[in-house]
Design an enzyme around this catalytic site. Structure first.
Site, short mmCIF file in Angstrom:
data_model
loop_
_atom_site.label_atom_id
_atom_site.label_comp_id
_atom_site.label_asym_id
_atom_site.label_seq_id
_atom_site.Cartn_x
_atom_site.Cartn_y
_atom_site.Cartn_z
CB ILE A 56 -0.92 0.01 1.23
CG1 ILE A 56 -1.79 -1.25 1.25
CG2 ILE A 56 -1.76 1.27 1.26
CD1 ILE A 56 -2.69 -1.41 0.04
CD GLU A 183 -15.04 5.80 18.09
OE1 GLU A 183 -14.70 7.01 18.03
OE2 GLU A 183 -14.63 5.02 18.97
CD GLU A 184 -13.76 10.19 18.70
OE1 GLU A 184 -13.89 9.80 19.87
OE2 GLU A 184 -12.67 10.12 18.09
CG ASP A 314 4.37 1.98 4.71
OD1 ASP A 314 5.55 1.64 4.53
OD2 ASP A 314 3.45 1.70 3.91
N1 DTR Z 1 -11.96 5.15 21.56
C1 DTR Z 1 -11.12 5.51 20.44
C2 DTR Z 1 -9.65 5.49 20.78
C3 DTR Z 1 -9.30 4.31 21.56
C4 DTR Z 1 -8.98 4.29 22.87
N2 DTR Z 1 -8.69 2.98 23.24
C5 DTR Z 1 -8.82 2.19 22.15
C6 DTR Z 1 -8.65 0.81 22.00
C7 DTR Z 1 -8.87 0.26 20.75
C8 DTR Z 1 -9.28 1.08 19.69
C9 DTR Z 1 -9.46 2.49 19.83
C10 DTR Z 1 -9.22 3.00 21.09
C11 DTR Z 1 -11.47 6.89 19.98
O1 DTR Z 1 -11.29 7.83 20.75
O2 DTR Z 1 -11.94 7.00 18.83
ZN ZN Z 2 -11.47 9.45 19.52
ZN ZN Z 3 -11.00 6.81 17.23
CA CA Z 4 3.24 0.25 2.48
#
Ligand code: DTR
Ligand code: ZN
Ligand code: ZN
Ligand code: CA
Length: 450
Positions: A56, A183-184, A314
């Site tokens: 990639i 997601e947040e 990467d």
């Molecule tokens: N919750 C995600 C960031 C995050 C924190 N711990 C983990 C473990 C596995 C994946 C993601 C995360 C965020 O703030 O989007």
């Molecule tokens: Zn986040």
């Molecule tokens: Zn995240």
């Molecule tokens: Ca690569």
């Protein structure tokens, strides 16, 4: 970029074409071990070996990040749910995928009074009953551009999808890529997607790979330790380039893979760390700065284009491509035989463990490395529960730990266990203990398949 100490074979079309010509001219060694079945299955001649994933190009991944940074700059400094920067990010990704021949769908939902969007991209072809998914959340927090969290995952998934198109890859499985909204706010978009699937459609998803923060500036190399088969693909790839990994232990349920895991779908993924501090031991094996967070700009305005470690981004992009090519062409797990116990067993509140037994007989040898234990436990506040599988000799395999914060109901999930050191025949037991007061339930049923 081809990684240093890479021991992975990287098939290229020139070598395959030469092999095909030699085979056609009968020049290849005739020994069964050496002969390759060179039937054309598509643009690249197939071989007995699974096709190796293409590299990639990190430059392409970085150019996506530059675009996402520009989008944030032009939209109030962020790409958050409900803001113009999020929809502009989605439109950018969608345009790339439409031009590359994907079938894209924008799924709309509402969260916190604002409209949210998921982008789902299907690569035409493959077995519709075996869907391999990879995804990343595309939204940032409102504090900043969210280039590592999670432009990095979004760009890596996008460029891997575009590599599928460039290669005109024709896997046995159907490939589906997704970029989640909100997601947040609590994995809102991915939950909306999974909840909208029928049980039949959920069962078709053979696995979901999640990339959330895969370019942290002081990176660690963490592999989700959920589904063993998905975990193995990533650990083998990293071992192939001589980079040690650790299991991702920042906590289940902290990204979009949780939405799929809670529906009993096998999950895996990659992570380079957030606000936790890199230890001295980790700095020794990975480089970087001990005593400093993996990403000092986590959820901050400084999470911009310069908040990325190119090598980590990467490597994780290439690891994802390896997983897609490997899992996408892997033979489906044979159905195997199932053994089930449907007798209800009450689980006493905050008390001793209970067990439910399944006697297995008539099998030869040991159980497999991919023994599947499907459990159905009805219990409010499932975080009270510790669940183990006991082999006939009493060896315990932890399926689920207790979790004070997991207030959801019921444990309905399928776990894959490496039981290859256990004899297949004998009495297997599911052991369940409620370790916290209040909330009760019972073992409804459970099943072993191998
Ligand atoms: N919750 C995600 C960031 C995050 C924190 N711990 C983990 C473990 C596995 C994946 C993601 C995360 C965020 O703030 O989007
Ligand atoms: Zn986040
Ligand atoms: Zn995240
Ligand atoms: Ca690569």
């Amino acid at each position: 970029m081809t990684h240093p100490r890479s021991s992975l074979p990287r098939a290229n079309s020139k070598a395959l074409a030469a092999l095909a010509l030699m085979a056609a001219a009968g020049l290849l060694a005739a020994s069964p071990a050496a002969s390759a079945t060179l039937e054309r299955t598509g643009p690249a001649a197939a071989s007995a070996e699974p096709l190796a994933a293409p590299d990639i190009p990190i430059g392409n991944v970085k150019s996506h990040l530059a675009q996402l940074q520009s989008i944030a700059n032009a939209n109030g400094g962020n790409r958050a749910h409900g803001r113009t920067g999020y929809r502009a990010s989605l439109d950018y990704v969608k345009a790339k995928l439409d031009a590359a021949g994907f079938t894209t769908t924008v799924q709309q939902f509402t969260s916190s009074g604002s409209t949210g969007y998921n982008l789902v991209a299907d690569w035409p072809g493959g077995d519709a009953n075996q869907v391999l998914m990879a995804g990343a959340h595309l939204d940032s927090v409102s504090a900043g551009a969210g280039i590592n969290d999670n432009g990095s995952g979004s760009a890596a998934v996008l460029e891997t999808a575009l590599a599928v198109s460039r290669a005109e890859f024709q896997p046995t499985k159907h490939l589906r890529f997704a970029w989640w909204g909100a997601e947040e706010l609590g994995m809102v978009g991915s939950k909306y997607y999974v909840n909208g699937l029928s049980a039949t459609d959920r069962a078709k998803i053979s696995g979901y790979v999640n990339l959330d923060m895969v370019g942290s500036p002081n990176p660690g190399y963490f592999v989700y330790d959920d589904d063993p088969a998905l975990e193995k693909v990533f650990k083998d790839w990293y071992a192939g380039i001589g980079v040690p990994t650790e299991p991702e232990t920042e906590g289940d349920g902290r990204s979009d893979h949780a939405s799929f895991k809670n529906a009993g779908i096998p999950v895996g993924g990659l992570f380079t760390g957030a606000s936790r501090t890199k230890t001295a031991a980790q700095a020794t094996k990975w480089g970087g700065t001990s005593g400093q967070a993996f990403d000092r700009c986590y959820h901050s305005s400084c999470d911009t284009s310069v908040n990325i470690d190119d090598t980590a981004l990467d490597r994780n992009s290439d690891a994802l491509a390896h997983a897609i090519w490997t899992l996408g062409t892997a033979e489906p797990t044979p159905p195997g035989q199932s053994y089930e116990n449907t007798t209800d067993v009450a689980i006493p509140d905050n008390a001793a463990a209970v067990t439910s037994a399944i006697a297995v007989s008539g099998r030869t040898g040991n159980a497999p490395a991919t023994l599947r234990a499907a459990v159905d436990i009805k219990h409010t506040w499932r975080g009270d529960l510790v669940v183990d599988l006991l082999a006939p000799d009493g060896t315990a395999y932890r399926l689920k730990n207790s979790s004070g914060s997991d207030s959801a109901d019921n444990v309905i999930a399928t776990y894959t266990v490496d039981a290859s050191s256990e004899t297949a025949n004998g009495t297997w037991r599911l052991r369940v203990q409620d370790v916290a007061a209040q909330d009760t339930g019972y073992i409804d049923s459970w099943k072993l398949t191998f």
